[in-house]
Scaffold this motif. Structure first.
Motif, PDB file in Angstrom:
ATOM      1  N   ALA A 114      28.630  32.100  27.872  1.00  0.00           N
ATOM      2  CA  ALA A 114      28.883  32.798  26.916  1.00  0.00           C
ATOM      3  C   ALA A 114      30.322  32.814  26.024  1.00  0.00           C
ATOM      4  O   ALA A 114      30.418  32.574  24.970  1.00  0.00           O
ATOM      5  CB  ALA A 114      28.747  34.121  27.132  1.00  0.00           C
ATOM      6  N   SER A 115      31.369  32.455  26.736  1.00  0.00           N
ATOM      7  CA  SER A 115      32.537  32.247  26.471  1.00  0.00           C
ATOM      8  C   SER A 115      32.743  30.711  25.499  1.00  0.00           C
ATOM      9  O   SER A 115      33.092  30.651  24.434  1.00  0.00           O
ATOM     10  CB  SER A 115      33.733  32.332  27.362  1.00  0.00           C
ATOM     11  N   GLU A 116      32.089  29.943  26.294  1.00  0.00           N
ATOM     12  CA  GLU A 116      32.059  28.497  25.554  1.00  0.00           C
ATOM     13  C   GLU A 116      31.228  28.688  24.293  1.00  0.00           C
ATOM     14  O   GLU A 116      31.348  27.914  23.350  1.00  0.00           O
ATOM     15  CB  GLU A 116      31.181  27.522  26.378  1.00  0.00           C
ATOM     16  N   ALA A 117      30.353  29.542  24.171  1.00  0.00           N
ATOM     17  CA  ALA A 117      29.274  29.739  23.123  1.00  0.00           C
ATOM     18  C   ALA A 117      30.133  30.682  21.966  1.00  0.00           C
ATOM     19  O   ALA A 117      29.555  30.863  20.837  1.00  0.00           O
ATOM     20  CB  ALA A 117      28.006  30.319  23.305  1.00  0.00           C
ATOM     21  N   GLY A 118      31.242  30.908  22.313  1.00  0.00           N
ATOM     22  CA  GLY A 118      32.124  31.752  21.171  1.00  0.00           C
ATOM     23  C   GLY A 118      32.286  33.190  21.239  1.00  0.00           C
ATOM     24  O   GLY A 118      32.554  33.780  20.399  1.00  0.00           O
ATOM     25  N   HIS A 119      31.455  33.858  22.235  1.00  0.00           N
ATOM     26  CA  HIS A 119      31.573  35.180  22.427  1.00  0.00           C
ATOM     27  C   HIS A 119      32.733  35.686  23.245  1.00  0.00           C
ATOM     28  O   HIS A 119      33.414  34.858  24.001  1.00  0.00           O
ATOM     29  CB  HIS A 119      30.298  35.474  23.301  1.00  0.00           C
ATOM     30  N   GLU A 120      33.326  36.915  22.782  1.00  0.00           N
ATOM     31  CA  GLU A 120      34.114  37.462  23.612  1.00  0.00           C
ATOM     32  C   GLU A 120      33.691  37.984  24.743  1.00  0.00           C
ATOM     33  O   GLU A 120      32.973  39.151  24.679  1.00  0.00           O
ATOM     34  CB  GLU A 120      35.086  38.562  22.710  1.00  0.00           C
ATOM     35  N   VAL A 121      34.240  37.801  25.897  1.00  0.00           N
ATOM     36  CA  VAL A 121      33.243  38.114  27.186  1.00  0.00           C
ATOM     37  C   VAL A 121      34.481  38.918  28.033  1.00  0.00           C
ATOM     38  O   VAL A 121      35.644  38.386  28.364  1.00  0.00           O
ATOM     39  CB  VAL A 121      32.819  37.181  27.927  1.00  0.00           C
ATOM     40  N   ARG A 122      34.144  40.074  28.435  1.00  0.00           N
ATOM     41  CA  ARG A 122      34.848  40.709  29.657  1.00  0.00           C
ATOM     42  C   ARG A 122      33.935  40.930  30.823  1.00  0.00           C
ATOM     43  O   ARG A 122      32.629  40.890  30.814  1.00  0.00           O
ATOM     44  CB  ARG A 122      35.306  42.014  29.252  1.00  0.00           C
ATOM     45  N   ILE A 123      34.631  41.037  32.095  1.00  0.00           N
ATOM     46  CA  ILE A 123      33.812  41.182  33.447  1.00  0.00           C
ATOM     47  C   ILE A 123      34.421  42.580  34.177  1.00  0.00           C
ATOM     48  O   ILE A 123      35.300  42.988  33.960  1.00  0.00           O
ATOM     49  CB  ILE A 123      33.988  40.012  34.045  1.00  0.00           C
ATOM     50  N   LEU A 124      33.454  43.224  34.435  1.00  0.00           N
ATOM     51  CA  LEU A 124      33.445  44.578  35.233  1.00  0.00           C
ATOM     52  C   LEU A 124      33.120  44.373  36.547  1.00  0.00           C
ATOM     53  O   LEU A 124      31.889  44.211  36.727  1.00  0.00           O
ATOM     54  CB  LEU A 124      32.965  45.574  34.459  1.00  0.00           C
ATOM     55  N   ASP A 125      33.862  43.983  37.651  1.00  0.00           N
ATOM     56  CA  ASP A 125      33.676  43.665  38.922  1.00  0.00           C
ATOM     57  C   ASP A 125      33.464  45.033  39.740  1.00  0.00           C
ATOM     58  O   ASP A 125      34.473  45.615  39.952  1.00  0.00           O
ATOM     59  CB  ASP A 125      34.466  42.878  39.509  1.00  0.00           C
ATOM     60  N   LEU A 126      32.376  45.761  40.022  1.00  0.00           N
ATOM     61  CA  LEU A 126      32.366  47.019  40.421  1.00  0.00           C
ATOM     62  C   LEU A 126      32.958  47.016  41.939  1.00  0.00           C
ATOM     63  O   LEU A 126      33.656  48.115  42.030  1.00  0.00           O
ATOM     64  CB  LEU A 126      30.960  47.468  40.552  1.00  0.00           C
ATOM     65  N   PRO A 127      32.927  46.268  42.626  1.00  0.00           N
ATOM     66  CA  PRO A 127      33.445  46.287  44.097  1.00  0.00           C
ATOM     67  C   PRO A 127      35.096  46.241  43.944  1.00  0.00           C
ATOM     68  O   PRO A 127      35.520  46.540  45.034  1.00  0.00           O
ATOM     69  CB  PRO A 127      32.929  45.016  44.873  1.00  0.00           C
ATOM     70  N   ALA A 128      35.517  45.818  42.855  1.00  0.00           N
ATOM     71  CA  ALA A 128      36.956  45.924  42.925  1.00  0.00           C
ATOM     72  C   ALA A 128      37.455  47.224  42.323  1.00  0.00           C
ATOM     73  O   ALA A 128      38.621  47.470  42.298  1.00  0.00           O
ATOM     74  CB  ALA A 128      37.482  44.583  41.645  1.00  0.00           C
ATOM     75  N   LEU A 129      36.585  48.038  41.728  1.00  0.00           N
ATOM     76  CA  LEU A 129      36.987  49.364  41.004  1.00  0.00           C
ATOM     77  C   LEU A 129      37.146  50.308  42.365  1.00  0.00           C
ATOM     78  O   LEU A 129      36.686  50.404  43.294  1.00  0.00           O
ATOM     79  CB  LEU A 129      35.828  49.911  40.403  1.00  0.00           C
ATOM     80  N   ALA A 130      38.235  51.148  42.109  1.00  0.00           N
ATOM     81  CA  ALA A 130      38.733  52.346  42.991  1.00  0.00           C
ATOM     82  C   ALA A 130      38.052  53.491  42.486  1.00  0.00           C
ATOM     83  O   ALA A 130      38.379  54.189  41.576  1.00  0.00           O
ATOM     84  CB  ALA A 130      39.998  52.459  43.190  1.00  0.00           C
ATOM     85  N   PHE A 131      36.723  53.826  43.165  1.00  0.00           N
ATOM     86  CA  PHE A 131      36.214  55.001  42.818  1.00  0.00           C
ATOM     87  C   PHE A 131      35.320  55.753  43.817  1.00  0.00           C
ATOM     88  O   PHE A 131      34.962  55.061  44.516  1.00  0.00           O
ATOM     89  CB  PHE A 131      35.296  55.029  41.193  1.00  0.00           C
ATOM     90  N   ASP A 132      34.791  57.135  43.783  1.00  0.00           N
ATOM     91  CA  ASP A 132      34.028  57.545  44.629  1.00  0.00           C
ATOM     92  C   ASP A 132      32.526  57.416  44.103  1.00  0.00           C
ATOM     93  O   ASP A 132      32.268  58.150  42.871  1.00  0.00           O
ATOM     94  CB  ASP A 132      34.408  59.079  44.811  1.00  0.00           C
ATOM     95  N   PRO A 133      31.673  56.681  44.369  1.00  0.00           N
ATOM     96  CA  PRO A 133      30.347  56.725  43.855  1.00  0.00           C
ATOM     97  C   PRO A 133      29.453  57.842  44.002  1.00  0.00           C
ATOM     98  O   PRO A 133      28.154  57.851  43.452  1.00  0.00           O
ATOM     99  CB  PRO A 133      29.709  55.309  44.693  1.00  0.00           C
TER     100      PRO A 133
END
Length: 191
Positions: free
Chosen positions: A29-48
């Motif tokens: 998607a980045s190579e196709a010209g889109h602005e892309v962000r990633i949200l990696d849930l296991p890296a987040l600090a939260f109580d599920p």
């Protein structure tokens, strides 16, 4: 036309095939010209766990506030996750319970059984792995985890799922099969 895309990795392991699918989508998607962000849930600090349901406000951890900001930023969301026990993994379910709250994702309306959809205008892709053959999951189990995501979670909040790709069975898959699946994701992200 360029889009703002948020890829949400919902597998608790960073070295899973889901992670490879997500990274492939991000790169293509980045190579196709889109602005892309990633949200990696296991890296987040939260109580599920949403301890009191909606009866009491449970303060959001900083990572969840940032996740809400990224969801609002995104025009297109990509959820990458495995099917476990017919549904989404606990980490992803806990994320939805804590983040897709009334006032953020939807709003109850007086005298209406149907809420206002606050995330309307966004689209989504689902990239889903499973150890069950996808045809069996579809025709025998009737796809409960996909229905949950597409209808009772995303569509409920106004997000329109536009494409669902299923990959499996992962268990016993060959390197060639996995490469073909990654190529399929690459084509989807670039198109």
């Amino acid at each position: 036309m360029s889009k703002r895309i948020l890829v949400v990795l919902g597998h608790p392991s960073s070295d899973s095939f889901c992670a490879a699918l997500g990274q492939t989508y991000v790169q293509a998607a980045s190579e196709a010209g889109h602005e892309v962000r990633i949200l990696d849930l296991p890296a987040l600090a939260f109580d599920p766990v949403l301890h009191e349901g909606y009866r009491q406000i449970q303060p959001l951890e900083p990572d969840l506030r940032q996740a809400q900001e990224q969801i609002l930023w995104a025009e297109h969301l990509v959820f990458v996750y495995p099917i476990w026990w017919g549904g989404i993994p606990a980490l992803l379910k806990g994320f939805f319970d804590r983040v897709f709250l009334p006032g953020f994702a939807f709003k109850y309306r007086k005298d209406s059984a149907f809420p206002e959809q606050l995330l309307k205008g966004r689209t989504a892709h689902l990239l889903v792995t499973m150890d069950t053959p996808p045809w069996y999951y579809r025709w025998v189990y009737r796809m409960p985890g996909l229905h949950q995501m597409r209808k009772t979670t995303l569509a409920f909040c106004g997000i329109k799922p536009t494409r669902t790709l299923t990959f499996g069975p992962i268990l016993g898959s060959t390197d060639i099969q996995r490469q073909n699946w990654l190529d399929r994701v690459r084509r989807t992200a670039a198109g």
